[in-house]
Design an enzyme around this catalytic site. Structure first.
Site, short mmCIF file in Angstrom:
data_model
loop_
_atom_site.label_atom_id
_atom_site.label_comp_id
_atom_site.label_asym_id
_atom_site.label_seq_id
_atom_site.Cartn_x
_atom_site.Cartn_y
_atom_site.Cartn_z
N GLU A 127 -5.82 3.05 3.61
CA GLU A 127 -6.46 3.52 4.85
C GLU A 127 -7.89 3.96 4.59
O GLU A 127 -8.77 3.70 5.38
CB GLU A 127 -5.67 4.69 5.45
CG GLU A 127 -4.25 4.32 5.89
CD GLU A 127 -4.21 3.37 7.07
OE1 GLU A 127 -5.27 3.11 7.67
OE2 GLU A 127 -3.11 2.88 7.40
N ASP A 143 0.87 -1.18 0.00
CA ASP A 143 0.00 0.00 0.00
C ASP A 143 0.91 1.23 0.00
O ASP A 143 2.08 1.15 0.38
CB ASP A 143 -0.96 -0.01 1.19
CG ASP A 143 -0.35 -0.66 2.42
OD1 ASP A 143 0.89 -0.70 2.52
OD2 ASP A 143 -1.11 -1.14 3.29
C1 LIG Z 1 -3.73 -2.07 9.27
C2 LIG Z 1 -4.68 -0.97 9.62
O1 LIG Z 1 -4.49 -0.30 10.60
N1 LIG Z 1 -5.71 -0.79 8.78
C3 LIG Z 1 -6.75 0.16 9.00
C4 LIG Z 1 -7.75 0.04 7.88
C5 LIG Z 1 -8.84 1.10 7.92
C6 LIG Z 1 -10.17 0.63 7.43
C7 LIG Z 1 -11.24 1.68 7.36
N2 LIG Z 1 -10.77 2.97 6.96
C8 LIG Z 1 -11.93 1.79 8.70
O2 LIG Z 1 -11.56 2.61 9.52
O3 LIG Z 1 -12.88 1.04 8.92
C9 LIG Z 1 -7.42 -0.05 10.34
O4 LIG Z 1 -7.90 0.93 10.93
O5 LIG Z 1 -7.50 -1.20 10.84
#
Ligand SMILES: CC(=O)N[C@@H](CCC[C@H](N)C(=O)O)C(=O)O
Length: 374
Positions: free
Chosen positions: A126, A67
């Protein structure tokens, strides 16, 4: 390529919002241009791209994904190479992910594997999620770029450098963003009876949302409802006519996600009636759970256990989200954690991976991908 440290630091300085990663894309392109070009082919998509490294005698295609986006966080690491973009930071390790991916491209460009290898530079992990639209574009425009196997890593602040960790089956949760706007009637602080106060309504809503996981969901079903941001009002002596809650929902079971959303909607209808206001819900983007292919995760575990330069540790599921889950929904593969040994967790303004992880992780990834592409 400049050494891993240098390229990672340059990437760290220019974190950008999802689908706005133009400087990042330019720096990656410049770096790719410094590699031997004979075996490379680049396919551009929005702010990302896919690099194909042609194999010597290809019979299958193995893919790696990084990413490339940053987070809207003001960096507080105090590092000499801290973010130069005010209000943005690589606080989720995507600068490290990109560096590992660039090492992989360079190594394969110099000495290709037998099979074709694809390296996906995917925007907007993200938010709002780049994996799903990127995969749709690939399927429609370049079906030859759909790989047979797909791999990726994520930095793990709490694991020591050199530790590689994953598990077969579910690794990360289903996610849905959550945005709730409360619309009432603003007015003078001295005349509350002429207003409908959205600060008070939002406060009640916030507390009621906490009852969903504790009282509505089966306690044996892991789930999270987090409100990470709450805003209301304008100044100290005006009653707020608008409040906004921003959060995320996490579940392992898709049916529980539906149940939670139904409860949120019911609670919001209740707040509307109780506080004489209008409540609008927007679920933003949602991510598919990360589900590692059982057989490949076992092959990966055996490989990592036997690799003398890393230590394998079996992971537990986490409520983290990752849109890499969309790739794994249709293509067998594995996502794993790579130890970054830092005091502060993901999404923290002081999160600073130990750079000793760069060579260890990059070389491990190269060995793993070569093992799948030989
Ligand atoms: C690995 C990581 O921290 N990923 C993020 C992915 C975000 C998903 C989306 N924007 C949400 O907030 O639901 C995480 O917050 O887990």
């Amino acid at each position: 390529m400049q050494n891993l440290l240098e390229i990672r630091r340059r990437l760290h300085q220019i974190p950008e919002r999802g689908f706005e990663e133009w400087k990042t894309k330019k720096l990656i392109e410049e770096t790719l241009a410094s590699f031997p070009q004979q075996h490379l082919e680049v396919f551009s998509w929005r702010t990302g791209f896919i690099v194909k490294i042609k194999g010597t005698h290809p019979t299958k295609t193995i893919a790696w994904r990084t990413d490339i986006d940053g987070l809207p966080i003001e960096e507080q690491t105090g590092l000499s190479y801290a973010s130069q973009h005010a209000g943005f930071m690589h606080a989720c390790g995507h600068d490290v992910h990109m560096t590992v991916a660039l090492h992989l491209v360079e190594a394969l460009a110099e000495r290709p594997a037998k099979d074709d290898v694809l390296v996906y530079f995917q925007p907007a992990e993200e938010s709002p999620g780049g994996a799903l639209p990127m995969l749709s574009w690939v399927k429609e425009q370049h079906p030859e770029l759909v790989p047979d196997e797909f791999y990726a890593l994520h930095v793990a602040p709490e694991l020591p450098v050199g530790v590689i960790s994953t598990k077969p089956g579910i690794l990360f949760a289903n996610t849905s963003e959550l945005y709730i706007d409360l619309h009432g009637k603003e007015g003078h602080a001295a005349f509350p009876h002429r207003t409908t106060d959205m600060s008070v309504a939002a406060a009640h809503l916030l507390i009621q949302l906490q009852s969903i996981v504790s009282r509505s969901v089966d306690p044996l079903q892991p789930s999270v409802v987090t409100i990470g941001k709450m805003t209301s009002g304008t100044v100290q002596n005006i009653i707020s006519g608008h409040a906004r809650l921003e959060g995320t929902i996490r579940t392992f079971d898709a049916a529980v996600m539906t149940q939670i959303k139904e409860r949120i909607e019911a609670i919001c209808r209740g707040v509307e009636a109780a506080f004489d206001c209008r409540v609008a819900i927007d679920y933003g983007s949602s991510y598919h759970q990360v589900y590692n292919h059982h057989e490949l995760a076992e092959v990966f575990r055996d490989f990592a256990v036997q690799d003398p330069d890393v230590t394998y540790s079996e992971a537990k599921e986490a409520m983290t989200g990752e849109d890499f889950g969309y790739f794994l929904a249709g293509i067998p593969g594995v996502l794993f954690w790579a130890g970054a040994q830092t005091e502060y967790g993901l999404h923290h303004a002081k999160m600073a991976p130990d750079e000793a992880m760069l060579p260890v992780t990059a070389q491990f990834v190269e060995r793993w991908i070569r093992s799948r592409a030989e």
